[in-house]
Enzyme design. Structure first.
Site, PDB file in Angstrom:
ATOM      1  N   CYS A  79       0.846  -1.206   0.000  1.00  0.00           N
ATOM      2  CA  CYS A  79       0.000   0.000   0.000  1.00  0.00           C
ATOM      3  C   CYS A  79       0.879   1.252   0.000  1.00  0.00           C
ATOM      4  O   CYS A  79       1.534   1.554   1.002  1.00  0.00           O
ATOM      5  CB  CYS A  79      -0.921  -0.026   1.217  1.00  0.00           C
ATOM      6  SG  CYS A  79      -1.780   1.519   1.551  1.00  0.00           S
ATOM      7  N   CYS A  82       0.060   3.946   2.598  1.00  0.00           N
ATOM      8  CA  CYS A  82       0.470   3.495   3.935  1.00  0.00           C
ATOM      9  C   CYS A  82       1.908   3.895   4.231  1.00  0.00           C
ATOM     10  O   CYS A  82       2.260   4.190   5.382  1.00  0.00           O
ATOM     11  CB  CYS A  82       0.342   1.978   4.054  1.00  0.00           C
ATOM     12  SG  CYS A  82      -1.341   1.344   3.907  1.00  0.00           S
TER      13      CYS A  82
END
Length: 326
Positions: A79, A82
């Site tokens: 991600c 993230c």
């Protein structure tokens, strides 16, 4: 964010208020026991960020949330957002110096936790306060917004649950950790009066709770906990002797009766039907003029205080109210 069934979800009832009081007492007892044993359980700054899995979730998150708000960062290696949010949250955890604990959960390795929290996308950030979970935000939010959310979370944790954070040994991680000062959480001067109000609520002595909160506000008009507590105690006092069926029949049979609509709104809110309560009064304001309109408007503003100004349902209702007024 707008922690408020005592977990900021907006449902107001006696059980939730009692749970908040019990959580506060337990937190105070834990701090007293730590002091009795000769230490505050200080942790190094590096311990403010922990990796959590399903096996350790109860110990590392639920149990710890009785002493400090735990912020959960759901992330994954693949991600990209993230990778931006994670380091920012870690830096803020150290900067806030024990006012919250950051728990990082790799969703690829902990699918059950992801499902239990109902996560649809990552990064997703939740918090657990005194064992109660609440969503904070999703996506890589701006730092200013994250700071505001954290400040609100910490305030609710302190005022509603007595969570004053964990002590940090700034020198334990070496020179970098030593730059951070110890967390200072001075005890408020109104603890005894506020505890008296909570005890009165537990005993269904709503008049006593109202007076206790007013005693605080007479000296400190800006006291957030007392203002919120007073609004809740007054609400519970109003509905204490109501006949719910009669009140709802009156409201249904007399849609133009402002007093009947206000009474039904109070019952809606105590029962946790927040949107219904706000919608009823917004419509009552729209239909009326003069003193009747003002009475409905003022009650709606009082009920906003019960739920909290940052709750999205309050924000939406304020917008709806503005439309019908202007």
């Amino acid at each position: 964010m707008q922690p408020r069934n005592m977990s900021m979800s907006g449902v107001v009832d006696l059980a939730a208020m009692k749970a908040a009081g019990e959580a506060k007492v337990k937190a105070e007892q834990a701090r007293a026991e730590a002091a009795r044993q000769g230490g505050g359980g200080a942790v190094p700054p590096s311990a403010l960020v922990i990796d959590v899995d399903e096996a350790g979730f109860e110990r590392d998150v639920l149990q710890r949330s009785a002493e400090v708000p735990v912020v959960i960062d759901f992330w994954a290696e693949w991600c990209e957002p993230c990778k931006q949010l994670g380091p920012l949250l870690e830096r803020l955890a150290r900067e806030y110096n024990g006012r919250f604990l950051l728990a990082k959960v790799d969703v690829d390795a902990n699918q059950m936790l992801m499902q239990q929290f109902g996560i649809q996308g990552i990064p997703a950030v939740f918090a657990v306060v005194a064992g109660q979970a609440l969503p904070l935000f999703q996506g890589a939010a701006p730092e200013a917004q994250i700071r505001q959310t954290l400040d609100q979370l910490i305030q609710v944790g302190e005022e509603r649950f007595g969570l004053t954070g964990i002590a940090v040994d700034a020198a334990a991680d070496g020179p970098e950790g030593a730059e951070q000062g110890p967390a200072e959480v001075p005890a408020g001067p109104y603890d005894a009066l506020l505890e008296a109000a909570v005890r009165a609520l537990d005993a269904n002595d709503f008049a006593g709770a109202v007076q206790a909160y007013k005693n605080v506000l007479s000296d400190d008009p800006a006291n957030t906990e007392a203002k919120l507590g007073l609004a809740q105690a007054e609400l519970l006092s109003r509905v204490q002797d109501m006949d719910p069926q009669q009140v709802r029949n009156d409201a249904a049979e007399r849609p133009g009766d402002v007093a009947a609509q206000i009474a039904a709104t109070d019952l809606d809110l105590v029962g946790g039907h927040v949107e219904d309560a706000f919608g009823r009064l917004v419509e009552t304001v729209r239909r009326n003029f003069g003193d009747d309109r003002d009475a409905a408007r003022l009650r709606l503003l009082e009920l906003f205080e019960v739920i909290g100004p940052e709750d999205p349902r309050v924000v939406a209702a304020r917008t709806a109210l503005a439309r019908v007024l202007f």
